[in-house]
Design an enzyme around this catalytic site. Sequence first.
Site, PDB file in Angstrom:
ATOM      1  N   ARG A 193       0.844  -1.205   0.000  1.00  8.99           N
ATOM      2  CA  ARG A 193       0.000   0.000   0.000  1.00  8.99           C
ATOM      3  C   ARG A 193       0.866   1.237   0.000  1.00  8.99           C
ATOM      4  O   ARG A 193       2.033   1.204   0.407  1.00  8.99           O
ATOM      5  CB  ARG A 193      -0.910   0.018   1.221  1.00  8.99           C
ATOM      6  CG  ARG A 193      -0.176   0.119   2.570  1.00  8.99           C
ATOM      7  CD  ARG A 193      -0.136   1.526   3.119  1.00  8.99           C
ATOM      8  NE  ARG A 193       0.558   1.620   4.408  1.00  8.99           N
ATOM      9  CZ  ARG A 193       1.776   2.083   4.557  1.00  8.99           C
ATOM     10  NH1 ARG A 193       2.480   2.443   3.500  1.00  8.99           N
ATOM     11  NH2 ARG A 193       2.338   2.172   5.753  1.00  8.99           N
ATOM     12  N   GLU A 198      -0.753  10.789   7.852  1.00  4.82           N
ATOM     13  CA  GLU A 198       0.397  10.040   8.371  1.00  4.82           C
ATOM     14  C   GLU A 198       0.503  10.177   9.888  1.00  4.82           C
ATOM     15  O   GLU A 198       0.406  11.270  10.433  1.00  4.82           O
ATOM     16  CB  GLU A 198       1.669  10.556   7.704  1.00  4.82           C
ATOM     17  CG  GLU A 198       2.661   9.475   7.399  1.00  4.82           C
ATOM     18  CD  GLU A 198       2.129   8.453   6.408  1.00  4.82           C
ATOM     19  OE1 GLU A 198       1.643   7.388   6.858  1.00  4.82           O
ATOM     20  OE2 GLU A 198       2.179   8.720   5.203  1.00  4.82           O
ATOM     21  N   HIS A 199       0.709   9.024  10.518  1.00 11.48           N
ATOM     22  CA  HIS A 199       0.778   8.949  11.986  1.00 11.48           C
ATOM     23  C   HIS A 199      -0.528   9.432  12.619  1.00 11.48           C
ATOM     24  O   HIS A 199      -0.525  10.015  13.701  1.00 11.48           O
ATOM     25  CB  HIS A 199       1.990   9.722  12.522  1.00 11.48           C
ATOM     26  CG  HIS A 199       3.286   9.021  12.226  1.00 11.48           C
ATOM     27  ND1 HIS A 199       3.770   7.995  12.990  1.00 11.48           N
ATOM     28  CD2 HIS A 199       4.164   9.172  11.203  1.00 11.48           C
ATOM     29  CE1 HIS A 199       4.909   7.547  12.478  1.00 11.48           C
ATOM     30  NE2 HIS A 199       5.168   8.240  11.378  1.00 11.48           N
ATOM     31  N   ASP A 244      -3.330   7.096  12.295  1.00 14.51           N
ATOM     32  CA  ASP A 244      -4.190   5.912  12.522  1.00 14.51           C
ATOM     33  C   ASP A 244      -4.231   5.492  13.989  1.00 14.51           C
ATOM     34  O   ASP A 244      -5.293   5.171  14.511  1.00 14.51           O
ATOM     35  CB  ASP A 244      -3.849   4.746  11.574  1.00 14.51           C
ATOM     36  CG  ASP A 244      -2.444   4.195  11.683  1.00 14.51           C
ATOM     37  OD1 ASP A 244      -1.597   4.791  12.382  1.00 14.51           O
ATOM     38  OD2 ASP A 244      -2.177   3.144  11.042  1.00 14.51           O
ATOM     39  N   ASP A 248      -2.648  -0.272   7.534  1.00 17.28           N
ATOM     40  CA  ASP A 248      -2.088  -1.208   6.551  1.00 17.28           C
ATOM     41  C   ASP A 248      -3.002  -2.423   6.374  1.00 17.28           C
ATOM     42  O   ASP A 248      -3.239  -2.884   5.259  1.00 17.28           O
ATOM     43  CB  ASP A 248      -0.690  -1.680   6.991  1.00 17.28           C
ATOM     44  CG  ASP A 248       0.256  -0.508   7.215  1.00 17.28           C
ATOM     45  OD1 ASP A 248      -0.055   0.604   6.754  1.00 17.28           O
ATOM     46  OD2 ASP A 248       1.292  -0.706   7.878  1.00 17.28           O
ATOM     47  N   TYR A 264       9.080   5.090  16.594  1.00 23.20           N
ATOM     48  CA  TYR A 264       7.633   4.911  16.384  1.00 23.20           C
ATOM     49  C   TYR A 264       6.880   4.774  17.715  1.00 23.20           C
ATOM     50  O   TYR A 264       5.929   5.528  17.970  1.00 23.20           O
ATOM     51  CB  TYR A 264       7.398   3.702  15.470  1.00 23.20           C
ATOM     52  CG  TYR A 264       5.978   3.553  14.987  1.00 23.20           C
ATOM     53  CD1 TYR A 264       5.551   4.095  13.782  1.00 23.20           C
ATOM     54  CD2 TYR A 264       5.033   2.861  15.745  1.00 23.20           C
ATOM     55  CE1 TYR A 264       4.246   3.959  13.331  1.00 23.20           C
ATOM     56  CE2 TYR A 264       3.728   2.714  15.315  1.00 23.20           C
ATOM     57  CZ  TYR A 264       3.345   3.258  14.108  1.00 23.20           C
ATOM     58  OH  TYR A 264       2.046   3.120  13.682  1.00 23.20           O
TER      59      TYR A 264
HETATM   60  C1  GLA Z   1       3.487   2.542   9.819  1.00 23.42           C
HETATM   61  C2  GLA Z   1       2.364   1.810  10.561  1.00 23.42           C
HETATM   62  C3  GLA Z   1       0.989   2.391  10.223  1.00 23.42           C
HETATM   63  C4  GLA Z   1       0.990   3.913  10.369  1.00 23.42           C
HETATM   64  C5  GLA Z   1       2.187   4.523   9.613  1.00 23.42           C
HETATM   65  C6  GLA Z   1       2.299   6.015   9.824  1.00 23.42           C
HETATM   66  O1  GLA Z   1       3.405   2.260   8.457  1.00 23.42           O
HETATM   67  O2  GLA Z   1       2.372   0.433  10.222  1.00 23.42           O
HETATM   68  O3  GLA Z   1       0.008   1.818  11.066  1.00 23.42           O
HETATM   69  O4  GLA Z   1       0.996   4.307  11.713  1.00 23.42           O
HETATM   70  O5  GLA Z   1       3.402   3.944  10.022  1.00 23.42           O
HETATM   71  O6  GLA Z   1       1.200   6.674   9.286  1.00 23.42           O
END
Ligand code: GLA
Length: 352
Positions: A37, A43-44, A46, A146, A196
């Site tokens: 995907r 971004e960041h 979810d 994802d 993260y």
């Molecule tokens: C990684 C995580 C996702 C999301 C992205 C940032 O890819 O697997 O769940 O948090 O970072 O958007």
Amino acid sequence: MAAWRPPQVEELLAEARRAFLEEFGAEPELAVSAPGRVNLIGEHTDYNQGLVLPMALELVTILVGSPRTDGLVSLLTTSKNADEPQRLQFPLPTAQRSLEPGIPQWANYVKGVIQHYPDSGAIAARAQVCQRAEHSFAGVPCGIMDQLIALLGQKGHALLIDCRSLETSLVPLSDPKLAVLITNSNVRHSLASSEYPIRRRQCEEVAQALGKESLREVRLEELEAGRELMSKEGFRRARHVVGEIRRTAQAAAALSRGDYRAFGRLMVESHYSLRDDYEVSCPELDQLVEAALSVPGVYGSRMTGGGFGGCTVTLLEASAASLAMHHIQEQYSGTASFYLSQAADGAQVLSL
Ligand code: GLA
């Protein structure tokens, strides 16, 4: 310069069937595919119960298999990037004996899904099972983006996901004059995995300080008003998330009405916010974004995914793709690779 074209599903399936036959002496009975995907924006957000707007890619992973009756699971990977060993055998988990992550690392996610799968139900619960596998077996406290896009992606569409309600809506993305260019920086800094969980924790702390369940519940004015309740860094992290959720809603609306310029502007704002407030970009990603933005026909560009390396995503006129790739490679200090992908379908059972 040509973008790298992923091998076709048929080619990969034929390779998987060959490997299976060689290993187990029989044809597999089942085949499935799951897509990669790219996240267009959001971004960041979810894991903050926010909005995301990914699309599934034509790049897929294929899995073939057959049931067996001896309570064992045998796994074999043909991936060139996997750690050793390529083969692994273990008993199915029972109430008394759970599977554990270990070596080889490539098998951990698979083991995690096997371990948690009995708890799965509808599609959203299936995505949650895979998310749990990633938390407990791959060690990444990821959000749900994802897994949901891998299950629900549809050809010709991006998917707006509300990570609080798990409601989704398809946003058409099939204009032949438009292209989505993914540029791999081919770097991955070790900070990716360590930072993260820190970001996730910082967001939770700010939400808590404001007496909210998550940053999804926080408006920008509330955040500004509560500034004294958090560290300067916490404030900036939260400002990214709150702004990014709003940008994602605006971007989905812009895409629906075909306003690519507005979409592109939001992508660029997203990148700067990830770079300056959330601090998950890196010089390589910044270079790739700036190089893309200087090409005529480019609407917008940003880092995509967790950050600290990996890829950028660029929205541009299809006719500008070749020039963009040339220019980006010329400006980039490293070696980039490019993927041009249409929005593709989610996971599929394939016919054998
Ligand atoms: C990684 C995580 C996702 C999301 C992205 C940032 O890819 O697997 O769940 O948090 O970072 O958007």
